[in-house]
Design a protein around this motif. Structure first.
Motif, PDB file in Angstrom:
ATOM      1  N   LEU A 163     -10.974  12.326   5.690  1.00  0.00           N
ATOM      2  CA  LEU A 163      -9.657  11.781   5.996  1.00  0.00           C
ATOM      3  C   LEU A 163      -9.089  11.163   4.719  1.00  0.00           C
ATOM      4  O   LEU A 163      -9.286   9.981   4.439  1.00  0.00           O
ATOM      5  CB  LEU A 163      -9.762  10.749   7.118  1.00  0.00           C
ATOM      6  CG  LEU A 163      -8.474  10.286   7.752  1.00  0.00           C
ATOM      7  CD1 LEU A 163      -7.719  11.454   8.394  1.00  0.00           C
ATOM      8  CD2 LEU A 163      -8.766   9.240   8.808  1.00  0.00           C
ATOM      9  N   VAL A 164      -8.376  11.977   3.944  1.00  0.00           N
ATOM     10  CA  VAL A 164      -7.865  11.514   2.652  1.00  0.00           C
ATOM     11  C   VAL A 164      -6.818  10.417   2.821  1.00  0.00           C
ATOM     12  O   VAL A 164      -6.587   9.633   1.895  1.00  0.00           O
ATOM     13  CB  VAL A 164      -7.319  12.687   1.811  1.00  0.00           C
ATOM     14  CG1 VAL A 164      -8.437  13.654   1.456  1.00  0.00           C
ATOM     15  CG2 VAL A 164      -6.187  13.399   2.511  1.00  0.00           C
ATOM     16  N   GLU A 165      -6.224  10.332   3.991  1.00  0.00           N
ATOM     17  CA  GLU A 165      -5.279   9.243   4.247  1.00  0.00           C
ATOM     18  C   GLU A 165      -5.963   7.882   4.140  1.00  0.00           C
ATOM     19  O   GLU A 165      -5.356   6.906   3.685  1.00  0.00           O
ATOM     20  CB  GLU A 165      -4.642   9.383   5.641  1.00  0.00           C
ATOM     21  CG  GLU A 165      -3.759  10.588   5.811  1.00  0.00           C
ATOM     22  CD  GLU A 165      -4.503  11.852   6.263  1.00  0.00           C
ATOM     23  OE1 GLU A 165      -3.831  12.816   6.653  1.00  0.00           O
ATOM     24  OE2 GLU A 165      -5.751  11.864   6.220  1.00  0.00           O
ATOM     25  N   ALA A 166      -7.227   7.812   4.546  1.00  0.00           N
ATOM     26  CA  ALA A 166      -7.979   6.558   4.429  1.00  0.00           C
ATOM     27  C   ALA A 166      -8.146   6.175   2.968  1.00  0.00           C
ATOM     28  O   ALA A 166      -8.049   4.993   2.609  1.00  0.00           O
ATOM     29  CB  ALA A 166      -9.347   6.688   5.103  1.00  0.00           C
ATOM     30  N   HIS A 167      -8.377   7.150   2.116  1.00  0.00           N
ATOM     31  CA  HIS A 167      -8.532   6.886   0.690  1.00  0.00           C
ATOM     32  C   HIS A 167      -7.231   6.325   0.117  1.00  0.00           C
ATOM     33  O   HIS A 167      -7.244   5.331  -0.618  1.00  0.00           O
ATOM     34  CB  HIS A 167      -8.922   8.149  -0.061  1.00  0.00           C
ATOM     35  CG  HIS A 167     -10.199   8.754   0.417  1.00  0.00           C
ATOM     36  ND1 HIS A 167     -10.639   9.985  -0.021  1.00  0.00           N
ATOM     37  CD2 HIS A 167     -11.139   8.324   1.292  1.00  0.00           C
ATOM     38  CE1 HIS A 167     -11.796  10.272   0.559  1.00  0.00           C
ATOM     39  NE2 HIS A 167     -12.117   9.275   1.367  1.00  0.00           N
ATOM     40  N   LEU A 168      -6.119   6.951   0.468  1.00  0.00           N
ATOM     41  CA  LEU A 168      -4.814   6.504  -0.021  1.00  0.00           C
ATOM     42  C   LEU A 168      -4.486   5.101   0.489  1.00  0.00           C
ATOM     43  O   LEU A 168      -4.043   4.236  -0.273  1.00  0.00           O
ATOM     44  CB  LEU A 168      -3.722   7.493   0.383  1.00  0.00           C
ATOM     45  CG  LEU A 168      -2.319   7.170  -0.107  1.00  0.00           C
ATOM     46  CD1 LEU A 168      -2.278   7.091  -1.622  1.00  0.00           C
ATOM     47  CD2 LEU A 168      -1.336   8.223   0.397  1.00  0.00           C
ATOM     48  N   LEU A 169      -4.722   4.860   1.777  1.00  0.00           N
ATOM     49  CA  LEU A 169      -4.483   3.529   2.333  1.00  0.00           C
ATOM     50  C   LEU A 169      -5.379   2.483   1.672  1.00  0.00           C
ATOM     51  O   LEU A 169      -4.943   1.353   1.420  1.00  0.00           O
ATOM     52  CB  LEU A 169      -4.711   3.529   3.846  1.00  0.00           C
ATOM     53  CG  LEU A 169      -3.668   4.268   4.676  1.00  0.00           C
ATOM     54  CD1 LEU A 169      -4.145   4.417   6.117  1.00  0.00           C
ATOM     55  CD2 LEU A 169      -2.325   3.571   4.607  1.00  0.00           C
ATOM     56  N   GLY A 170      -6.615   2.856   1.386  1.00  0.00           N
ATOM     57  CA  GLY A 170      -7.520   1.942   0.694  1.00  0.00           C
ATOM     58  C   GLY A 170      -7.014   1.589  -0.693  1.00  0.00           C
ATOM     59  O   GLY A 170      -7.059   0.426  -1.100  1.00  0.00           O
ATOM     60  N   VAL A 171      -6.522   2.590  -1.414  1.00  0.00           N
ATOM     61  CA  VAL A 171      -5.986   2.351  -2.756  1.00  0.00           C
ATOM     62  C   VAL A 171      -4.769   1.422  -2.687  1.00  0.00           C
ATOM     63  O   VAL A 171      -4.657   0.473  -3.466  1.00  0.00           O
ATOM     64  CB  VAL A 171      -5.638   3.686  -3.456  1.00  0.00           C
ATOM     65  CG1 VAL A 171      -4.787   3.461  -4.688  1.00  0.00           C
ATOM     66  CG2 VAL A 171      -6.917   4.426  -3.816  1.00  0.00           C
ATOM     67  N   ILE A 172      -3.882   1.678  -1.753  1.00  0.00           N
ATOM     68  CA  ILE A 172      -2.706   0.808  -1.598  1.00  0.00           C
ATOM     69  C   ILE A 172      -3.152  -0.619  -1.272  1.00  0.00           C
ATOM     70  O   ILE A 172      -2.669  -1.585  -1.869  1.00  0.00           O
ATOM     71  CB  ILE A 172      -1.756   1.367  -0.511  1.00  0.00           C
ATOM     72  CG1 ILE A 172      -1.135   2.682  -0.980  1.00  0.00           C
ATOM     73  CG2 ILE A 172      -0.672   0.344  -0.149  1.00  0.00           C
ATOM     74  CD1 ILE A 172      -0.427   3.461   0.117  1.00  0.00           C
ATOM     75  N   GLY A 173      -4.085  -0.759  -0.347  1.00  0.00           N
ATOM     76  CA  GLY A 173      -4.612  -2.079  -0.006  1.00  0.00           C
ATOM     77  C   GLY A 173      -5.300  -2.745  -1.181  1.00  0.00           C
ATOM     78  O   GLY A 173      -5.176  -3.957  -1.393  1.00  0.00           O
ATOM     79  N   GLY A 174      -6.033  -1.961  -1.963  1.00  0.00           N
ATOM     80  CA  GLY A 174      -6.705  -2.499  -3.146  1.00  0.00           C
ATOM     81  C   GLY A 174      -5.729  -3.031  -4.174  1.00  0.00           C
ATOM     82  O   GLY A 174      -5.955  -4.092  -4.769  1.00  0.00           O
ATOM     83  N   VAL A 175      -4.637  -2.319  -4.376  1.00  0.00           N
ATOM     84  CA  VAL A 175      -3.602  -2.781  -5.308  1.00  0.00           C
ATOM     85  C   VAL A 175      -2.995  -4.091  -4.800  1.00  0.00           C
ATOM     86  O   VAL A 175      -2.799  -5.042  -5.564  1.00  0.00           O
ATOM     87  CB  VAL A 175      -2.516  -1.706  -5.518  1.00  0.00           C
ATOM     88  CG1 VAL A 175      -1.308  -2.266  -6.255  1.00  0.00           C
ATOM     89  CG2 VAL A 175      -3.085  -0.511  -6.268  1.00  0.00           C
ATOM     90  N   ILE A 176      -2.721  -4.161  -3.503  1.00  0.00           N
ATOM     91  CA  ILE A 176      -2.156  -5.385  -2.911  1.00  0.00           C
ATOM     92  C   ILE A 176      -3.123  -6.557  -3.083  1.00  0.00           C
ATOM     93  O   ILE A 176      -2.722  -7.659  -3.468  1.00  0.00           O
ATOM     94  CB  ILE A 176      -1.800  -5.158  -1.431  1.00  0.00           C
ATOM     95  CG1 ILE A 176      -0.630  -4.188  -1.317  1.00  0.00           C
ATOM     96  CG2 ILE A 176      -1.493  -6.470  -0.725  1.00  0.00           C
ATOM     97  CD1 ILE A 176      -0.370  -3.665   0.088  1.00  0.00           C
ATOM     98  N   LEU A 177      -4.411  -6.324  -2.811  1.00  0.00           N
ATOM     99  CA  LEU A 177      -5.410  -7.387  -2.995  1.00  0.00           C
ATOM    100  C   LEU A 177      -5.487  -7.834  -4.451  1.00  0.00           C
ATOM    101  O   LEU A 177      -5.578  -9.037  -4.731  1.00  0.00           O
ATOM    102  CB  LEU A 177      -6.788  -6.928  -2.531  1.00  0.00           C
ATOM    103  CG  LEU A 177      -7.029  -6.835  -1.036  1.00  0.00           C
ATOM    104  CD1 LEU A 177      -8.434  -6.327  -0.763  1.00  0.00           C
ATOM    105  CD2 LEU A 177      -6.819  -8.177  -0.372  1.00  0.00           C
ATOM    106  N   ALA A 178      -5.463  -6.882  -5.375  1.00  0.00           N
ATOM    107  CA  ALA A 178      -5.536  -7.224  -6.801  1.00  0.00           C
ATOM    108  C   ALA A 178      -4.328  -8.051  -7.222  1.00  0.00           C
ATOM    109  O   ALA A 178      -4.479  -9.058  -7.929  1.00  0.00           O
ATOM    110  CB  ALA A 178      -5.640  -5.950  -7.640  1.00  0.00           C
TER     111      ALA A 178
END
Length: 190
Positions: A163-178
């Motif tokens: 589910l590549v959407e999970a990867h993309l959502l994780g990256v977006i969330g990671g940027v927000i956390l950073a």
């Protein structure tokens, strides 16, 4: 002090991997099921801590175990915060923005976010900047690859579609956390 920091990371990793392994035994009670998500609220987190099979489990655990040693400045509390924040963030994103996703299991979305969050923060340190930028480039290249060419090899290996959407959502969330961490650190220093 460095030895204590290392021991803390090893203990944290041992506890997290053990917890995930225990959940894996009863994975049907912990995966993301859209229909029961708010009734079984723990699935907001546990869906990311269980996997479709043991090969999937071992691959994700290996990637997670490497993270604290690749970026040694990150503390255990950073990883705990990432696990506790990104997991429900991704689950809620599935529920509200991707309603076609009925079931999900796996840490890969959170892993992508964790690597991005930690790498983004490490861009602030001159000695780690080049390596952090390289990690971010590799993750971006992986996302482009997955969304254009696909990821059939991994899907065959784990016995389930990726589910590549999970990867993309994780990256977006990671940027927000950073960004939140960097702004918070800046405000505290002022």
């Amino acid at each position: 002090m460095k030895t204590q920091f290392l021991v803390q990371k090893i203990v944290f990793l041992a506890i997290f991997v053990s917890l995930c392994a225990c959940l894996q035994v009863f994975k049907d009670h912990f995966i993301y099921w859209q229909d029961t998500l708010f009734h079984d609220f723990w699935r907001l987190w546990t869906a990311h801590w269980v996997h479709v099979g043991w090969i999937h489990f071992f691959l994700n655990m290996l990637a997670f175990i490497c993270l604290p040693f690749i970026f040694p400045r990150a503390a255990v509390w950073h990883f705990i915060a990432i696990l506790l924040i990104l997991s429900p963030l991704i689950s809620l994103s599935f529920y509200f923005f991707l309603p076609d996703i009925e079931a999900y299991a796996g840490l890969s979305g959170v892993l992508h976010g964790a690597y991005v969050a930690v790498a983004c923060v490490h861009l602030m340190y001159k000695r780690e900047r080049n390596f952090a930028a390289f990690v971010l480039f590799l993750i971006l290249a992986k996302l482009v690859w997955e969304n254009t060419i696909g990821n059939t090899g991994t899907a065959e290996l784990i016995g389930s579609p990726v589910l590549v959407e999970a990867h993309l959502l994780g990256v977006i969330g990671g940027v927000i956390l950073a960004i939140g961490y960097i702004v918070g650190s800046y405000l505290i220093d002022k």
